[in-house]
Design an enzyme around this catalytic site. Structure first.
Site, PDB file in Angstrom:
ATOM      1  N   GLU A   1       0.795  -1.234   0.000  1.00  0.00           N
ATOM      2  CA  GLU A   1       0.000   0.000   0.000  1.00  0.00           C
ATOM      3  C   GLU A   1       0.829   1.287   0.000  1.00  0.00           C
ATOM      4  O   GLU A   1       0.753   2.087   0.948  1.00  0.00           O
ATOM      5  CB  GLU A   1      -0.940   0.013   1.209  1.00  0.00           C
ATOM      6  CG  GLU A   1      -1.910  -1.148   1.225  1.00  0.00           C
ATOM      7  CD  GLU A   1      -2.959  -1.036   2.337  1.00  0.00           C
ATOM      8  OE1 GLU A   1      -2.789  -0.216   3.255  1.00  0.00           O
ATOM      9  OE2 GLU A   1      -3.954  -1.781   2.285  1.00  0.00           O
TER      10      GLU A   1
ATOM     11  N   GLU B   1      -5.339  -8.614   0.547  1.00  0.00           N
ATOM     12  CA  GLU B   1      -6.000  -8.322   1.830  1.00  0.00           C
ATOM     13  C   GLU B   1      -7.455  -7.998   1.552  1.00  0.00           C
ATOM     14  O   GLU B   1      -7.777  -7.303   0.590  1.00  0.00           O
ATOM     15  CB  GLU B   1      -5.411  -7.086   2.533  1.00  0.00           C
ATOM     16  CG  GLU B   1      -4.096  -7.282   3.198  1.00  0.00           C
ATOM     17  CD  GLU B   1      -3.580  -6.010   3.894  1.00  0.00           C
ATOM     18  OE1 GLU B   1      -4.403  -5.220   4.418  1.00  0.00           O
ATOM     19  OE2 GLU B   1      -2.366  -5.825   3.903  1.00  0.00           O
TER      20      GLU B   1
HETATM   21  C1  BG6 Z   1      -4.521  -2.450   5.867  1.00  0.00           C
HETATM   22  C2  BG6 Z   1      -3.062  -2.551   6.240  1.00  0.00           C
HETATM   23  O1  BG6 Z   1      -4.719  -1.370   5.031  1.00  0.00           O
HETATM   24  O2  BG6 Z   1      -5.404  -2.274   6.950  1.00  0.00           O
HETATM   25  C3  BG6 Z   1      -2.842  -3.346   7.516  1.00  0.00           C
HETATM   26  O3  BG6 Z   1      -2.286  -3.113   5.192  1.00  0.00           O
HETATM   27  C4  BG6 Z   1      -3.802  -2.894   8.593  1.00  0.00           C
HETATM   28  O4  BG6 Z   1      -1.501  -3.206   7.913  1.00  0.00           O
HETATM   29  C5  BG6 Z   1      -5.230  -3.103   8.082  1.00  0.00           C
HETATM   30  O5  BG6 Z   1      -3.612  -3.537   9.817  1.00  0.00           O
HETATM   31  C6  BG6 Z   1      -6.324  -2.807   9.123  1.00  0.00           C
HETATM   32  O6  BG6 Z   1      -6.188  -1.574   9.742  1.00  0.00           O
HETATM   33  P1  BG6 Z   1      -6.904  -1.197  11.119  1.00  0.00           P
HETATM   34  O7  BG6 Z   1      -6.350   0.118  11.485  1.00  0.00           O
HETATM   35  O8  BG6 Z   1      -8.377  -1.190  10.905  1.00  0.00           O
HETATM   36  O9  BG6 Z   1      -6.551  -2.245  12.122  1.00  0.00           O
END
Ligand code: BG6
Length: 475
Positions: A166, A367
């Site tokens: 990202e 993801e």
């Molecule tokens: C993604 C990232 O965008 O979001 C991760 O690559 C991150 O590293 C994930 O943990 C979730 O983010 P959050 O802040 O909701 O826990």
């Protein structure tokens, strides 16, 4: 209805070094370690990255749990601040070389393909203080030295590599929207940083090709793609969504996959006097070192409208948002805990976009996930979290992904964020995303209902999709 996925599909999950390992045995601080050291109150419940989910100490048991839920591939990242002792020379920290060797071997011994990413928001703090971090192209060259060490050390066993996770989030977090240290708001720097990271990614790909320890080895980049849907078909809203798409998605996508930044974006930045400084040699490096495949992180779309204030009247410093505003679409479906819209059909739109506009590049969902707070609300008597909402979330996204694949998109996998509840940047352990829960008071890890469910899908390559759910998605 049964949806059958291609053979050898990657069924997996993703995490990162800084979010899972903890700082045990690590000499250097990355920007988030440093930020926590100086301002712990910025982090949810003041929980920092020091312990994370203790993977450094418990990786064998953790990997065993990942195997138990059927994962055939898992992404994590190698921490620059762990592997390297001296960033200028990229000299190695021997104990941590051993650590990563053991982790990689343990994944392979458990039949899990290790997918290795090289940068997940974890710039060494020293390189920010000394050089201004990604503002300085020299830091990109130091990153390449670190990457070369990784390829030499682990490239015999690791086939799948990714340069950055990202990059747009680094640009936004550090230079626009103030959610990553150093919290600046500086559009001109943001533009240069985007370019410098893209250049570093291309140089890393060049280094990978030169070292090439494995004939099957491949390298890509992981982009958070957020389709920008216009609020209406008015000329103004369409122009806003077009710019948002260029800035948020196509900047890294075009440069990484096609070897050149989009002309329309370059023209606009030039006209606004904020275009990055680039040399002909650098642009040739970007042109000649495109990705072998792509990871797509997808959580939410963008809904975009023309800015309330006209672009010209924004006299102050340049920001990309002068060309678009977020639009709160009435009736949108929300994950209220995280504050993100849930719109699974975007996965299908992304699939066709890659098929049609990027030479049907190979890609996977690197993801996707549902962050839920206070998940202990859903604990049953056996101590298992009954996360039916997560199962449904995955089913809906897989449904649209499957449709994209049926229509010819070249997608080879799906990774959930994340295998085991892990620490997150600033949000710490507020939003839980894992197939496996983690009680951070004692690091006790327990498979959730979704983990057991996912094993069934992974073992068979078949998604049993409830008819009523499928019908509701097509409405
Ligand atoms: C993604 C990232 O965008 O979001 C991760 O690559 C991150 O590293 C994930 O943990 C979730 O983010 P959050 O802040 O909701 O826990």
């Amino acid at each position: 209805m049964n949806l059958i996925f291609p053979e050898n599909f990657w069924w997996g999950a993703a995490t990162s070094g800084p979010q899972s390992e903890g700082r045990f045995g690590k000499e250097h601080a990355n920007l988030f370690d440093y930020w926590y050291d100086i301002e712990p109150e910025v982090f949810y419940d003041q929980v920092g990255p020091n312990v994370a989910s203790n993977f450094y100490n418990s990786f064998k048991e953790d990997i065993r749990l990942m195997k138990e839920i059927g994962l055939n591939s898992v992404r994590t990242s190698i921490q620059w601040t762990r592997l390297i002792d001296d960033f200028e020379t990229a000299s190695l920290n021997k104990a941590n070389v051993d650590f990563y060797n053991q982790v990689i071997d343990e994944f392979i011994a458990n039949g899990i393909r290790p997918v290795i990413n090289l940068h997940h928001f974890d710039l060494p703090a020293d390189l920010y203080h000394k050089y201004g971090g990604w503002e300085n192209k020299h830091v990109g060259d130091l990153f390449v030295k670190f990457a070369q060490q990784c390829f030499r050390l682990f490239g015999d066993r690791v086939i799948d590599w990714f340069t950055f996770n990202e990059p747009m989030v680094i640009v936004e977090g550090e230079y626009l929207h103030q959610f990553h240290y150093p919290n600046l708001v500086d559009g001109k720097k943001a533009v240069q940083v985007a370019y410098n990271i893209q250049l570093a990614s291309a140089k890393t790909i060049a280094a990978f090709k030169a070292i090439n320890r494995n004939p099957n080895g491949k390298i890509g980049i992981i982009l958070n793609l957020t389709p920008a849907y216009p609020a209406s078909q008015s000329v103004e809203d369409l122009a806003a969504s077009e710019f948002a798409d260029l800035w948020l998605n196509r900047l890294f996508m075009d440069a990484s996959a096609l070897g050149a930044f989009p002309d329309a974006l370059v023209e606009r930045l030039k006209k606004d006097h904020v275009l990055w400084e680039a040399t002909t040699e650098e642009l040739a490096i970007i042109k000649n070192n495109t990705i072998d495949y792509l990871g797509v992180n997808f959580y939410h779309p963008h809904r975009v409208q023309a800015p309330a204030v006209s672009a010209n009247s924004l006299a102050v410093d340049w920001l990309p948002e002068k060309y678009f505003d977020e639009y709160e679409m009435p009736g949108r479906r929300m994950n209220v805990d995280k504050g993100w819209e849930i719109y699974p059909k975007a996965v299908y739109d992304i699939a066709l976009d890659i098929r049609d506009n990027y030479e049907n590049l190979e890609w996977f969902i690197s993801e996707n996930g549902m962050g839920v707070s206070r998940e202990e609300r859903y604990l049953n008597e056996a101590g298992v979290i009954e996360d039916d909402y997560r199962i449904q979330f995955i089913q809906e996204h897989l449904y649209w992904l499957h449709k994209g694949i049926e229509e010819g998109s070249n997608c080879f996998g799906y990774h959930l964020w994340t295998p085991i509840d892990c620490w997150s940047w600033k949000n710490a352990y507020r939003n839980r995303y894992g197939f496996i829960s983690n009680d951070i008071r004692n690091q006790k890890k327990t498979i959730k209902k979704s983990g057991h469910w996912f094993k069934g899908v992974a073992d068979t390559d078949v998604l049993e999709m409830p008819e009523s759910l499928a019908a509701s998605l097509e409405e």
